[in-house]
Design a protein around this motif. Structure first.
Motif, short mmCIF file in Angstrom:
data_model
loop_
_atom_site.label_atom_id
_atom_site.label_comp_id
_atom_site.label_asym_id
_atom_site.label_seq_id
_atom_site.Cartn_x
_atom_site.Cartn_y
_atom_site.Cartn_z
N GLY A 169 0.81 -1.21 0.00
CA GLY A 169 0.00 0.00 0.00
C GLY A 169 0.84 1.26 0.00
N TYR A 170 0.19 2.39 0.29
CA TYR A 170 0.84 3.69 0.24
C TYR A 170 1.26 4.09 1.65
CZ TYR A 170 2.00 8.17 -1.86
OH TYR A 170 2.68 9.27 -2.35
N GLY A 171 2.52 3.82 1.99
CA GLY A 171 3.00 4.07 3.33
C GLY A 171 3.29 5.53 3.60
N MET A 172 3.23 5.89 4.87
CA MET A 172 3.51 7.26 5.32
C MET A 172 4.69 7.27 6.28
SD MET A 172 1.65 9.84 4.23
CE MET A 172 1.07 9.56 2.59
N GLY A 173 4.45 6.87 7.53
CA GLY A 173 5.49 6.86 8.56
C GLY A 173 5.23 5.73 9.52
N GLY A 174 5.36 6.00 10.82
CA GLY A 174 5.08 4.94 11.78
C GLY A 174 5.78 5.15 13.09
N ALA A 175 5.86 4.07 13.85
CA ALA A 175 6.52 4.06 15.15
C ALA A 175 6.94 2.64 15.45
CB ALA A 175 5.59 4.60 16.24
N ALA A 176 7.97 2.50 16.29
CA ALA A 176 8.48 1.16 16.61
C ALA A 176 8.78 1.07 18.10
CB ALA A 176 9.76 0.88 15.81
N SER A 177 8.19 0.06 18.75
CA SER A 177 8.40 -0.17 20.18
C SER A 177 8.07 -1.63 20.49
CB SER A 177 7.51 0.75 21.03
OG SER A 177 7.83 2.11 20.85
N ASP A 178 8.37 -2.03 21.71
CA ASP A 178 8.07 -3.39 22.15
C ASP A 178 6.64 -3.42 22.70
OD1 ASP A 178 7.95 -5.92 23.21
OD2 ASP A 178 9.80 -5.76 24.38
N LEU A 179 5.70 -3.88 21.88
CA LEU A 179 4.28 -3.80 22.23
C LEU A 179 3.84 -4.91 23.18
CD1 LEU A 179 2.82 -2.99 18.72
CD2 LEU A 179 3.77 -1.45 20.44
N ASP A 180 4.51 -6.04 23.16
CA ASP A 180 4.10 -7.18 23.97
C ASP A 180 5.10 -7.52 25.07
OD1 ASP A 180 6.01 -7.97 22.17
OD2 ASP A 180 4.75 -9.42 21.12
N ASN A 181 6.06 -6.61 25.29
CA ASN A 181 7.05 -6.77 26.37
C ASN A 181 7.81 -8.09 26.30
OD1 ASN A 181 6.36 -4.27 27.39
ND2 ASN A 181 5.03 -5.06 29.00
N ASP A 182 8.11 -8.52 25.07
CA ASP A 182 8.86 -9.77 24.92
C ASP A 182 10.33 -9.52 24.61
OD1 ASP A 182 8.70 -8.84 22.33
OD2 ASP A 182 7.99 -10.73 21.46
N GLY A 183 10.75 -8.25 24.64
CA GLY A 183 12.17 -7.94 24.51
C GLY A 183 12.63 -7.54 23.14
N ASP A 184 11.74 -7.53 22.14
CA ASP A 184 12.15 -7.07 20.82
C ASP A 184 11.19 -5.99 20.31
OD1 ASP A 184 9.91 -8.61 19.98
OD2 ASP A 184 11.19 -10.34 19.61
N VAL A 185 11.58 -5.33 19.23
CA VAL A 185 10.87 -4.15 18.76
C VAL A 185 9.89 -4.51 17.65
CG1 VAL A 185 11.14 -1.84 17.77
CG2 VAL A 185 12.86 -2.73 19.34
N ASP A 186 8.65 -4.09 17.83
CA ASP A 186 7.60 -4.28 16.84
C ASP A 186 7.39 -2.96 16.08
OD1 ASP A 186 6.97 -6.95 18.02
OD2 ASP A 186 6.37 -5.69 19.71
N VAL A 187 6.76 -3.02 14.91
CA VAL A 187 6.72 -1.86 14.03
C VAL A 187 5.31 -1.60 13.52
CG1 VAL A 187 7.66 -0.82 11.93
CG2 VAL A 187 9.07 -2.39 13.27
N LEU A 188 4.85 -0.37 13.68
CA LEU A 188 3.62 0.09 13.05
C LEU A 188 3.97 0.97 11.86
CD1 LEU A 188 0.40 0.53 13.37
CD2 LEU A 188 1.09 2.77 14.22
N VAL A 189 3.36 0.70 10.72
CA VAL A 189 3.52 1.54 9.54
C VAL A 189 2.17 2.18 9.23
CG1 VAL A 189 4.08 1.63 7.08
CG2 VAL A 189 5.38 0.13 8.60
N THR A 190 2.13 3.53 9.27
CA THR A 190 0.91 4.24 8.92
C THR A 190 0.84 4.42 7.41
OG1 THR A 190 2.01 6.37 9.22
CG2 THR A 190 0.86 5.43 11.13
N ALA A 191 -0.38 4.68 6.93
CA ALA A 191 -0.55 4.68 5.48
C ALA A 191 -1.75 5.52 5.05
CB ALA A 191 -0.74 3.24 4.99
N PHE A 192 -1.75 5.85 3.78
CA PHE A 192 -2.96 6.29 3.12
C PHE A 192 -3.64 5.00 2.65
CE2 PHE A 192 -5.03 7.32 -1.01
CZ PHE A 192 -6.03 8.13 -0.52
N GLY A 193 -4.56 4.55 3.46
CA GLY A 193 -5.12 3.21 3.27
C GLY A 193 -4.88 2.39 4.52
N GLU A 194 -4.60 1.12 4.37
CA GLU A 194 -4.51 0.21 5.51
C GLU A 194 -3.18 0.33 6.25
OE1 GLU A 194 -5.32 -3.73 4.20
OE2 GLU A 194 -7.26 -3.23 3.29
#
Length: 532
Positions: A95-120
């Motif tokens: 899809g058409y990506g914009m930006g995002g943020a990255a953090s440990d969402l489930d506290n398992d010790g590694d970094v997860d990534v959100l990608v924002t978009a025009f769309g999904e």
């Protein structure tokens, strides 16, 4: 003591092995979405203590016969170079990506990534082996509107990171309009005022790996007029929880005060909704920092040309003052159109400087207004004891013309000073190495939360330096479509140690750490102090 230092940057993109180029996807129809991207995130995806880089791409729009080029994840190899590991990591995106943020969402010790978009929007969970899997729908953060910047933060101090996502315009291809410049009579991208705003989204982390949309319960969905582009989490009132500031384009900016997990929008009464003339500006990027060393976090917002970038000084008691001119930032930003921005101590003198990535939104602006250009120089301002001085002319590669958008800071070469990554609309990514003096006069802290979220996002660091307070907080994202390396970086000036350093964790726990030596990086664990 204010150390005299040169602020200078060298472009090392090619020698570092970075070849990403942003695709705006345009076909000549001038869809307004073409002007907004792209973003860049700095985070350690493989847990080797080296910050990696992730650039977000657009995709072909109607009328274009191109194919989607992937996002790009570059692994930091530790020798000054990067390797493209996008395909093996599973982060090519869609899809058409914009930006995002990255953090440990489930506290398992590694970094997860959100990608924002025009769309999904896409959420990628880290599998812990250098690969990711896409889980947005099953984890409850699916949204198919136009999302821009996002911030992970602790809403309710339960030890899990919640999520705020800024939404931009109520725009679809079906509502696209053909616009003409009223002054030049030629085709141009539409002004954002041609489209309505849309509500931002607030998600609460349930703690089981899923999120609940609490926009309605929090009242966030009642604010429909905003056109969100930048968001930053900060504890502006120093009450121990994270608040939110949102930069809106041509509408009033929002400041959400967090009252024990409930958000109240207080931008107007706090003095950060409008500029000193009482006017809404075209807010793009945003950051927070204590630029006058009074122990309170101030705010900066980048704006359209002939609006100035705006600096709001935190007066305490929940109030701010538009101090743009007093801090020397008025005339210097008048003809530039700002996007990404960052408060950071470039020369490690103990004062936070300011960097801004500029670039116009009209590709034919020179035909409309001859004294303006589409590509614009970035800017760097040195903080000289609470007032900024524009040092762009002598700062090397930062002053190059580009259509700048996302801007992130990180110490990629581990030499003690903060470097920059810049994403440009329709242009090449850039890695700018900081060549400023005084590189060894720093400490850097990576946090490990226990009762707090694993990354320690929202922790406040405070100490006394040269007889004045020094305060900052760990944030997951800021600027515009961007995220900095998640470490607390302290410039120590001519001090050999950081004495009396205090950390206030999101859980409320307060710890004092003594004797941290300049020139070193530390890992601090909640309840255990320095562990290495």
């Amino acid at each position: 003591m204010i150390l005299e230092a040169l602020l200078a940057f060298t472009d090392v993109t090619a020698e570092a092995g970075i070849s990403f180029r942003h695709d705006h996807g345009g076909s000549g129809r001038r869809y307004i979405v073409e002007i907004a991207g792209g973003g860049v995130l700095a985070f350690d995806y493989d847990l080797d203590e080296l910050p990696d880089l992730y650039f977000i791409n657009g995709s072909p729009l109607p009328g274009s016969d191109g194919v989607r080029r992937p996002n790009a994840l570059y692994r930091n190899l530790g020798d000054g170079t990067f390797r493209d590991v996008t395909a093996e990591a599973g982060l090519a995106g869609e899809g058409y990506g914009m930006g995002g943020a990255a953090s440990d969402l489930d506290n398992d010790g590694d970094v997860d990534v959100l990608v924002t978009a025009f769309g999904e929007n896409q959420l990628y969970l880290n599998n812990g082996d250098g690969t990711f899997r896409s889980v947005a729908k099953e984890r409850g953060v699916f949204d198919d509107r136009w999302s821009t910047s996002a911030s992970f933060f602790e809403l309710d101090a339960d030890g899990f990171l919640d999520l705020y996502v800024a939404s931009y315009l109520d725009f679809t291809f079906e509502t696209h309009r053909e616009c003409v410049s009223p002054t030049a009579g030629i085709s141009a991208y539409c002004h954002p005022q041609e489209y309505g705003g849309t509500a931002d989204v607030l998600y609460r982390n349930r703690g089981d790996g899923t999120f609940e949309d609490v926009s309605s319960a929090s009242g966030v969905d009642k604010l429909m007029e905003g056109k969100g582009l930048g968001v930053v989490a900060l504890d502006f009132d120093d009450d121990g929880d994270s608040d939110l500031y949102v930069a809106n384009d041509t509408t009033r900016n929002y400041l959400f005060r967090n009252d024990g997990g409930r958000l109240a929008e207080v931008g107007v009464e706090a003095g950060v909704a409008y500029n000193e003339q009482g006017l809404a500006e075209a807010g793009m990027g945003v950051d927070a920092g204590d630029v006058d060393r009074d122990g309170r976090l101030d705010l900066v917002v980048t704006n359209f040309d002939f609006e100035n970038n705006t600096l709001y000084r935190n007066l305490g008691g929940g109030f701010f003052f538009d101090a743009t001119s007093a801090f020397g930032l008025g005339a210097s930003s008048l003809t530039e159109l700002g996007f990404g921005c960052d408060f950071l101590d470039l020369d490690n003198d103990g004062w936070q400087d300011l960097v801004v990535a500029n670039g116009h939104i009209l590709d034919n602006i020179a035909e409309i207004q001859s004294n303006l250009s589409f590509a614009e120089p970035g800017q760097v301002f040195r903080n000289e004891g609470g007032r900024f001085r524009d040092l762009t002319a002598s700062a090397g590669a930062i002053g190059r013309r580009r259509v700048g958008r996302g801007l992130a800071s990180f110490d990629y070469d581990r030499d003690g000073d903060l470097d920059l990554a810049i994403a440009s609309r329709g242009g090449p990514a850039e890695l700018l190495r900081n060549e400023s003096a005084n590189a060894s006069a720093f400490i850097a802290l990576r946090l490990v939360g226990v009762a707090s979220n694993r990354d320690g996002v929202g922790a406040r660091l405070s100490l006394e330096l040269d007889g004045r307070p020094w305060v900052d907080e760990l944030r997951s994202s800021s600027s515009y479509l961007a995220q900095n390396e998640m470490a607390l970086h302290v410039g120590l000036g001519d001090a050999a140690k950081a004495e009396g350093l205090t950390l206030r964790w999101p859980s409320g726990r307060v710890e004092t750490i003594e004797g941290l030596v300049a020139g070193r990086r530390y890992v601090v664990k909640e309840g255990a102090g320095v562990i290495r």
